[in-house]
Write an enzyme that holds these catalytic residues in place. Sequence first.
Site, PDB file in Angstrom:
ATOM      1  N   ASP A 106      27.713  -0.233  16.784  1.00 29.08           N
ATOM      2  CA  ASP A 106      26.571   0.631  17.257  1.00 29.08           C
ATOM      3  C   ASP A 106      25.988   1.842  16.300  1.00 29.08           C
ATOM      4  O   ASP A 106      26.872   1.561  15.298  1.00 29.08           O
ATOM      5  CB  ASP A 106      27.290   2.073  18.077  1.00 29.08           C
ATOM      6  CG  ASP A 106      27.746   1.088  19.768  1.00 29.08           C
ATOM      7  OD1 ASP A 106      27.180   0.304  19.751  1.00 29.08           O
ATOM      8  OD2 ASP A 106      28.449   2.238  20.613  1.00 29.08           O
TER       9      ASP A 106
HETATM   10  N1  URA Z   1      33.306   1.112  20.661  1.00 24.42           N
HETATM   11  C1  URA Z   1      31.496   1.556  20.747  1.00 24.42           C
HETATM   12  O1  URA Z   1      31.406   2.297  21.830  1.00 24.42           O
HETATM   13  N2  URA Z   1      30.976   1.547  19.986  1.00 24.42           N
HETATM   14  C2  URA Z   1      31.116   1.274  18.488  1.00 24.42           C
HETATM   15  O2  URA Z   1      30.673   1.386  17.755  1.00 24.42           O
HETATM   16  C3  URA Z   1      32.602   0.599  18.331  1.00 24.42           C
HETATM   17  C4  URA Z   1      33.481   0.464  19.345  1.00 24.42           C
END
Ligand code: URA
Length: 235
Positions: A106
């Site tokens: 993310d």
């Molecule tokens: N899980 C998430 O919620 N975000 C990420 O970036 C990676 C795994």
Amino acid sequence: MKSTRARLDRLISQKTQIPMSEVRLMLARKQVEVDGNTALDHKQIVTQFSRISVNGQLLQDNSPVYLMLHKPRGVVCATQDKRHTTVIDLIDHPMKDHLHIAGRLDFNSTGIVLLTNDGHWSRNLFSPTAHIQKYYRVTLAETITEETVRAFAEGIYFKYENITTRPATLTPEGARCATVALTEGRYHQIKRMFGVFQNEVLSLHRYQVGALTLDDLPEGKCRLLKQQSAGSNSE
Ligand code: URA
């Protein structure tokens, strides 16, 4: 993502526009070489990385590229974005525009992002069925409960996909800090798993994928990997 394997006669025909029947004759006449050896079998399976020449002329000569980037916060895991810096913007490699991202993070997550032109490798690393462990360090808004630890181990139901997550290991390292080990990589998976317990993820850092670790790779920098160095340390 396209398959990276193809039948030799089809691949030559597609790349040269020579009819398949003609390609087979060329093979019979020993006019085709794959990775330095004369190819005779028109059904031979080749990959995008097989070195193929026809009549001494090189038809395909791609090298696989495997890169690890230490993604900083506020960078998008996309190849293009009008507003934000992308992981591709941070890479200094002549093949960078031919790479795809294996296992996105993310916008606000940090840590290991892998980039490659080898679809077979990335599928294997991040497919939910490949069972390669990914390790994360998380900081949460609320205290981690025993119930949450148990639920991670048992699997959590995601209504949207109608699936139950595979068993994951949540190891508290403080009241609001923990490590998480997952074998899947579903959309916002960790945030959604904690979300079930109304516990907001404040920071998330991926520090290991299979046997691959960041070591001392600085944030925002990338390094080349050997293919064999990833993929072990699976479940
Ligand atoms: N899980 C998430 O919620 N975000 C990420 O970036 C990676 C795994």
